[in-house]
Write a protein that holds these residues in place. Structure first.
Motif, PDB file in Angstrom:
ATOM      1  N   ILE A 158       0.850  -1.209   0.000  1.00 59.05           N
ATOM      2  CA  ILE A 158       0.000   0.000   0.000  1.00 59.05           C
ATOM      3  C   ILE A 158       0.879   1.249   0.000  1.00 59.05           C
ATOM      4  O   ILE A 158       0.639   2.188  -0.770  1.00 59.05           O
ATOM      5  CB  ILE A 158      -0.958   0.001   1.210  1.00 59.05           C
ATOM      6  N   GLU A 159       1.888   1.266   0.863  1.00 61.89           N
ATOM      7  CA  GLU A 159       2.803   2.412   0.928  1.00 61.89           C
ATOM      8  C   GLU A 159       3.464   2.658  -0.427  1.00 61.89           C
ATOM      9  O   GLU A 159       3.553   3.802  -0.883  1.00 61.89           O
ATOM     10  CB  GLU A 159       3.875   2.172   1.990  1.00 61.89           C
ATOM     11  N   GLU A 160       3.915   1.594  -1.084  1.00 58.98           N
ATOM     12  CA  GLU A 160       4.579   1.732  -2.386  1.00 58.98           C
ATOM     13  C   GLU A 160       3.610   2.264  -3.444  1.00 58.98           C
ATOM     14  O   GLU A 160       3.953   3.170  -4.203  1.00 58.98           O
ATOM     15  CB  GLU A 160       5.145   0.386  -2.842  1.00 58.98           C
ATOM     16  N   VAL A 161       2.407   1.706  -3.496  1.00 57.34           N
ATOM     17  CA  VAL A 161       1.440   2.114  -4.520  1.00 57.34           C
ATOM     18  C   VAL A 161       1.049   3.584  -4.357  1.00 57.34           C
ATOM     19  O   VAL A 161       0.931   4.312  -5.337  1.00 57.34           O
ATOM     20  CB  VAL A 161       0.186   1.203  -4.488  1.00 57.34           C
ATOM     21  N   PHE A 162       0.873   4.036  -3.117  1.00 55.81           N
ATOM     22  CA  PHE A 162       0.370   5.390  -2.878  1.00 55.81           C
ATOM     23  C   PHE A 162       1.460   6.408  -2.557  1.00 55.81           C
ATOM     24  O   PHE A 162       1.161   7.577  -2.318  1.00 55.81           O
ATOM     25  CB  PHE A 162      -0.696   5.361  -1.780  1.00 55.81           C
ATOM     26  N   ARG A 163       2.724   5.989  -2.599  1.00 57.11           N
ATOM     27  CA  ARG A 163       3.845   6.864  -2.247  1.00 57.11           C
ATOM     28  C   ARG A 163       3.854   8.151  -3.070  1.00 57.11           C
ATOM     29  O   ARG A 163       4.117   9.232  -2.543  1.00 57.11           O
ATOM     30  CB  ARG A 163       5.159   6.125  -2.425  1.00 57.11           C
ATOM     31  N   ASP A 164       3.578   8.069  -4.346  1.00 61.38           N
ATOM     32  CA  ASP A 164       3.657   9.247  -5.226  1.00 61.38           C
ATOM     33  C   ASP A 164       2.325   9.995  -5.323  1.00 61.38           C
ATOM     34  O   ASP A 164       2.103  10.750  -6.253  1.00 61.38           O
ATOM     35  CB  ASP A 164       4.132   8.830  -6.612  1.00 61.38           C
ATOM     36  N   SER A 165       1.453   9.804  -4.356  1.00 60.54           N
ATOM     37  CA  SER A 165       0.150  10.477  -4.377  1.00 60.54           C
ATOM     38  C   SER A 165      -0.050  11.259  -3.078  1.00 60.54           C
ATOM     39  O   SER A 165       0.701  11.080  -2.115  1.00 60.54           O
ATOM     40  CB  SER A 165      -0.981   9.456  -4.536  1.00 60.54           C
ATOM     41  N   ASN A 166      -1.053  12.102  -3.070  1.00 57.41           N
ATOM     42  CA  ASN A 166      -1.430  12.816  -1.853  1.00 57.41           C
ATOM     43  C   ASN A 166      -2.635  12.164  -1.190  1.00 57.41           C
ATOM     44  O   ASN A 166      -3.292  12.784  -0.348  1.00 57.41           O
ATOM     45  CB  ASN A 166      -1.742  14.280  -2.169  1.00 57.41           C
ATOM     46  N   ILE A 167      -2.954  10.956  -1.601  1.00 59.83           N
ATOM     47  CA  ILE A 167      -4.122  10.259  -1.062  1.00 59.83           C
ATOM     48  C   ILE A 167      -3.776   9.715   0.322  1.00 59.83           C
ATOM     49  O   ILE A 167      -2.770   9.036   0.499  1.00 59.83           O
ATOM     50  CB  ILE A 167      -4.557   9.120  -2.011  1.00 59.83           C
ATOM     51  N   ARG A 168      -4.623  10.054   1.292  1.00 59.72           N
ATOM     52  CA  ARG A 168      -4.413   9.609   2.670  1.00 59.72           C
ATOM     53  C   ARG A 168      -5.160   8.296   2.897  1.00 59.72           C
ATOM     54  O   ARG A 168      -6.335   8.187   2.567  1.00 59.72           O
ATOM     55  CB  ARG A 168      -4.920  10.666   3.645  1.00 59.72           C
ATOM     56  N   ILE A 169      -4.468   7.327   3.471  1.00 65.13           N
ATOM     57  CA  ILE A 169      -5.057   6.023   3.750  1.00 65.13           C
ATOM     58  C   ILE A 169      -5.134   5.848   5.268  1.00 65.13           C
ATOM     59  O   ILE A 169      -4.119   5.937   5.963  1.00 65.13           O
ATOM     60  CB  ILE A 169      -4.204   4.866   3.169  1.00 65.13           C
ATOM     61  N   THR A 170      -6.344   5.598   5.767  1.00 66.93           N
ATOM     62  CA  THR A 170      -6.543   5.317   7.187  1.00 66.93           C
ATOM     63  C   THR A 170      -6.925   3.857   7.333  1.00 66.93           C
ATOM     64  O   THR A 170      -7.850   3.386   6.663  1.00 66.93           O
ATOM     65  CB  THR A 170      -7.633   6.216   7.793  1.00 66.93           C
ATOM     66  N   VAL A 171      -6.205   3.150   8.191  1.00 65.55           N
ATOM     67  CA  VAL A 171      -6.413   1.729   8.415  1.00 65.55           C
ATOM     68  C   VAL A 171      -7.126   1.559   9.757  1.00 65.55           C
ATOM     69  O   VAL A 171      -6.603   1.970  10.798  1.00 65.55           O
ATOM     70  CB  VAL A 171      -5.082   0.961   8.451  1.00 65.55           C
ATOM     71  N   TYR A 172      -8.313   0.973   9.708  1.00 58.74           N
ATOM     72  CA  TYR A 172      -9.087   0.743  10.922  1.00 58.74           C
ATOM     73  C   TYR A 172      -8.941  -0.699  11.380  1.00 58.74           C
ATOM     74  O   TYR A 172      -8.917  -1.611  10.574  1.00 58.74           O
ATOM     75  CB  TYR A 172     -10.586   0.989  10.653  1.00 58.74           C
ATOM     76  N   SER A 173      -8.852  -0.863  12.679  1.00 55.44           N
ATOM     77  CA  SER A 173      -8.893  -2.196  13.264  1.00 55.44           C
ATOM     78  C   SER A 173      -9.687  -2.114  14.563  1.00 55.44           C
ATOM     79  O   SER A 173      -9.721  -1.073  15.210  1.00 55.44           O
ATOM     80  CB  SER A 173      -7.497  -2.755  13.513  1.00 55.44           C
ATOM     81  N   LEU A 174     -10.338  -3.203  14.898  1.00 51.83           N
ATOM     82  CA  LEU A 174     -11.158  -3.234  16.117  1.00 51.83           C
ATOM     83  C   LEU A 174     -10.307  -3.468  17.353  1.00 51.83           C
ATOM     84  O   LEU A 174      -9.221  -3.932  17.304  1.00 51.83           O
ATOM     85  CB  LEU A 174     -12.245  -4.309  16.007  1.00 51.83           C
TER      86      LEU A 174
END
Length: 147
Positions: free
Chosen positions: A131-147
């Protein structure tokens, strides 16, 4: 409180479906769109649209999309049948397809579970790096939720 960012991903404890309403959501499914187990059941119940997803005729490595309540909901197609397991490569291809849709539609943030790591049994250590590699060149923020 400091924002819990780690290598480009933000980690939060809590219910994925309680994320801000403008954020896109994403999870993994199979080409057959069965969504009969795990968090996929909750996506199916929350957003419906199974026939719309099937009509998109997406294949492994693609990303199907629904528009719901002013947000996009991404369905990463990571395997052919629900009974199969995905590969890291099919997950990566699906993430690239999702990123392309995000760019084309000005999506700035996506909330996800630990995709591919529940019933699909992929390693979060490896998935998070992809995920980090795919989105590295973008400004898209990824939030990962876990219970």
């Amino acid at each position: 409180m400091r924002d819990p960012w780690v290598r480009g991903l933000r980690y939060l404890k809590g219910n994925l479906f309680s994320c801000p309403p403008q954020e896109a959501l994403a999870h993994c499914i199979s080409e057959d769109c069965r969504m009969g187990a795990g968090i996929a059941v909750l996506f199916k119940k929350q957003f419906g649209g199974v026939s719309d997803l099937k009509a998109q005729n997406k294949k492994t490595g693609d990303c199907a999309v629904l528009r719901r309540h002013n947000r996009f909901v991404y369905y990463l197609i990571t395997k052919k049948k629900a009974s199969q397991k995905p590969t890291y490569e099919s997950l990566k291809q699906s993430l690239v397809a999702m990123k392309t849709h995000c760019w084309e539609n000005s999506v700035a943030s996506i909330s996800i579970p630990r995709i591919g790591c529940g019933l699909d049994r992929l390693s979060w250590e490896k998935v998070s790096v992809i995920i980090e590699e795919v989105f590295r060149d973008s400004n898209i923020r990824i939030t990962v939720y876990s219970l």
